[in-house]
Design a protein around this motif. Structure first.
Motif, PDB file in Angstrom:
ATOM      1  N   MET A  39     -29.055   8.255 -36.463  1.00 33.20           N
ATOM      2  CA  MET A  39     -28.673   8.147 -37.863  1.00 33.20           C
ATOM      3  C   MET A  39     -28.924   6.592 -38.532  1.00 33.20           C
ATOM      4  O   MET A  39     -29.560   6.626 -39.684  1.00 33.20           O
ATOM      5  N   ALA A  40     -28.222   5.743 -37.614  1.00 31.53           N
ATOM      6  CA  ALA A  40     -28.502   4.447 -37.943  1.00 31.53           C
ATOM      7  C   ALA A  40     -29.958   4.012 -37.893  1.00 31.53           C
ATOM      8  O   ALA A  40     -30.331   3.074 -39.001  1.00 31.53           O
ATOM      9  N   ASP A  41     -30.619   4.469 -37.105  1.00 30.59           N
ATOM     10  CA  ASP A  41     -32.094   4.021 -37.081  1.00 30.59           C
ATOM     11  C   ASP A  41     -32.860   4.646 -38.111  1.00 30.59           C
ATOM     12  O   ASP A  41     -33.820   4.024 -38.671  1.00 30.59           O
ATOM     13  N   ALA A  42     -32.626   6.165 -38.427  1.00 25.63           N
ATOM     14  CA  ALA A  42     -33.381   6.654 -39.239  1.00 25.63           C
ATOM     15  C   ALA A  42     -33.308   6.244 -40.585  1.00 25.63           C
ATOM     16  O   ALA A  42     -33.905   5.995 -41.497  1.00 25.63           O
ATOM     17  N   THR A  43     -31.783   5.965 -41.007  1.00 24.16           N
ATOM     18  CA  THR A  43     -31.542   5.580 -42.188  1.00 24.16           C
ATOM     19  C   THR A  43     -32.071   4.252 -42.691  1.00 24.16           C
ATOM     20  O   THR A  43     -32.469   3.896 -43.777  1.00 24.16           O
ATOM     21  N   PHE A  44     -32.105   3.402 -41.612  1.00 20.95           N
ATOM     22  CA  PHE A  44     -32.513   2.059 -41.822  1.00 20.95           C
ATOM     23  C   PHE A  44     -34.085   2.112 -42.025  1.00 20.95           C
ATOM     24  O   PHE A  44     -34.719   1.303 -43.061  1.00 20.95           O
ATOM     25  N   ALA A  46     -38.670  -1.793 -38.671  1.00 17.64           N
ATOM     26  CA  ALA A  46     -38.460  -0.342 -39.275  1.00 17.64           C
ATOM     27  C   ALA A  46     -39.117   0.529 -38.292  1.00 17.64           C
ATOM     28  O   ALA A  46     -38.825   1.471 -38.133  1.00 17.64           O
ATOM     29  N   ARG A  47     -40.411   0.298 -37.961  1.00 18.93           N
ATOM     30  CA  ARG A  47     -41.361   1.075 -37.045  1.00 18.93           C
ATOM     31  C   ARG A  47     -40.610   1.197 -35.787  1.00 18.93           C
ATOM     32  O   ARG A  47     -40.691   2.161 -35.280  1.00 18.93           O
ATOM     33  N   ARG A  64     -39.446   4.691 -33.975  1.00 19.52           N
ATOM     34  CA  ARG A  64     -39.963   5.078 -32.511  1.00 19.52           C
ATOM     35  C   ARG A  64     -38.714   5.359 -31.749  1.00 19.52           C
ATOM     36  O   ARG A  64     -38.859   6.372 -30.706  1.00 19.52           O
ATOM     37  N   ARG A  65     -37.784   4.723 -31.678  1.00 18.79           N
ATOM     38  CA  ARG A  65     -36.334   5.065 -30.986  1.00 18.79           C
ATOM     39  C   ARG A  65     -36.018   6.193 -31.302  1.00 18.79           C
ATOM     40  O   ARG A  65     -35.500   7.148 -30.227  1.00 18.79           O
ATOM     41  N   VAL A  66     -35.909   6.721 -32.583  1.00 21.08           N
ATOM     42  CA  VAL A  66     -35.235   8.107 -32.797  1.00 21.08           C
ATOM     43  C   VAL A  66     -36.357   9.033 -32.328  1.00 21.08           C
ATOM     44  O   VAL A  66     -35.801  10.204 -31.482  1.00 21.08           O
TER      45      VAL A  66
END
Length: 447
Positions: free
Chosen positions: A100-105, A425-426, A430-432
């Motif tokens: 959620m943190a990665d996606a939102t950012f 951001a990319r 990728r992590r998600v």
């Protein structure tokens, strides 16, 4: 913060008293617009040369599920809601708080890059308290203005069991999140869908939000729900219904009487095969419509596209009515055509500001307003003739976004993000994807 003077732009103030101003200046101090006019003094200010550019209020998206940004393309071939529930919505259970943190950012950075300075993040993926906490932290990193609509819709089969901790977390967040209209991240409530939660749970959520002074939004996808809410005494100006495709004309009148706006997500609704006539019906009744991207798993994070499509849907509906009445070829007469390009720019500025509870201070380029602004270059070739709002709605796109200002702070200048990194951001995206799909990304069935 050093004052900022934007010099020499064509300013679309979206303010009835100011109108459009040619070769005009805008002064920004302490996060607010302090002056709009010609030949403003630049004493003590950083000067941003905007000659040849269009200056307008920052674009406001009133309905996007920002957690879906890393799923871009996964919904491209979807056909109806069954596909959505199978291939996109079902992935909620797999998202961790870190996802959620990665996606939102990542989604917030892309939206800012595209000129969307404010978003209502309808976060219907709060699967644990940490999901909400990490999402809010990510929003604070981007510098985008956000109404974080805390999602009350968890696992459908656990709604009753999990309702208590969700209500308590909303109470706790309301104590710690700033209520100042100028706050970059504000708290709201994304109510559980009435068709899943039922009226008793839905009422509890509305009553809690009103007790705490939090704006609300909800998916209105099932016929008769507006009459049900009216009968229960729950309609109000703090409630933003979304989609509303099955709404009756009589229900639209109830929405108007309650002071509600409506959020449309035109690309998503066309993609789902829904009836889009509600857009024109609401427009005719003077309801203040606004627009959203909805599902970035399928739709680009691009409000310019939403404006274009909505304009042509409005025109198509009006032309169809003319043909049905035997008035062909089309001819002008008073009141027709009703929809104009400038209306669509209102949808994503002044109307949208009201929808997120900031109608007095956002969505206009006027003294006293929050300094959320976008500068557009008119493209590599000559700008449009005539109304500059028509250029924004029908000719412009994210590629034309030169500079973005949020709360008086430059977030993008000369096409380059400041204090944010596209590579970062990319990497978050990728992590998600790597955590969700460690082997390969699944695809929808091919025809």
């Amino acid at each position: 913060m050093t004052p900022l003077l934007i010099r020499g732009a064509t300013v679309l103030t979206m303010d009835a008293a100011l109108g459009d101003l040619l070769d005009a200046d805008v002064r920004v101090e302490r996060g607010r617009i302090t002056a709009v006019g010609h030949g403003l003094a630049d004493a003590g200010a950083e000067v941003l040369d905007a000659h040849g550019m269009l200056l307008l209020p920052g674009l406001i998206d009133t309905h996007t599920h920002m957690w879906q940004g890393p799923l871009k393309g996964l919904g491209a071939a979807m056909w109806g809601m069954a596909d959505y529930h199978r291939h996109i919505f079902s992935l909620r259970e797999a998202f961790t708080a870190e996802d959620m943190a990665d996606a939102t950012f990542a989604t917030g950075v892309e939206m800012l890059d595209n000129g969307i300075t404010t978003a209502l993040d309808f976060c219907h993926n709060v699967m644990s308290p940490a999901h909400a906490e990490r999402s809010i932290e990510a929003h604070a990193r981007t510098g985008q203005r956000v109404l974080f609509a805390y999602g009350m819709l968890g696992s459908i089969d656990k709604l009753q069991a999990e309702h208590g901790w969700r209500m308590e977390q909303v109470r706790g967040l309301a104590r710690t999140q700033p209520s100042d209209p100028a706050a970059m991240v504000r708290l709201g409530v994304a109510l559980a869908s009435l068709e899943y939660a039922g009226l008793p749970l839905f009422r509890q959520e509305v009553e809690l939000a009103r007790e705490l002074g939090l704006p609300m939004s909800f998916h209105q996808n099932v016929a008769g729900q507006v009459h049900e809410l009216h009968g229960a005494g729950l309609l109000g100006p703090d409630l933003l219904p979304v989609h509303c495709n099955p709404i009756l004309d009589a229900e639209l009148e109830l929405v108007a009487q309650a002071g509600c706006g409506i959020s449309f997500t035109p690309e998503s609704e066309v993609g789902d095969g829904r009836d889009t006539a509600v857009i024109a019906r609401a427009h005719r009744r003077g309801i203040t419509p606004s627009l959203g991207v909805d599902v970035p798993s399928r739709v680009a994070l691009d409000l310019f596209s939403q404006m274009k499509l909505t304009f042509w849907l409005l025109r198509q509906e009006e032309a169809a009515a003319e043909r049905a009445a035997g008035r062909w070829p089309l001819a002008r007469y008073p009141g027709t055509p009703r929809a104009q390009p400038r209306h669509l720019l209102e949808y994503v500025t002044v109307n949208a500001a009201r929808a997120v509870g900031l109608g007095e201070v956002l969505g206009r380029v006027a003294p006293g307003c929050l300094a959320d602004l976008v500068l557009l270059r008119p493209g590599a070739y000559e700008p449009s003739l005539g109304d500059p709002a028509a250029h924004v709605v029908l000719q412009a796109g994210p590629q034309d976004v030169d500079s973005v200002i949020v709360g008086g702070a430059l977030r993008k200048r000369g096409g380059r993000l400041l204090h944010l990194d596209r590579d970062e951001a990319r990497a978050a995206t990728r992590r998600v994807r790597e955590r969700l799909f460690p082997v390969s990304v699944p695809a929808l069935e091919k025809p």
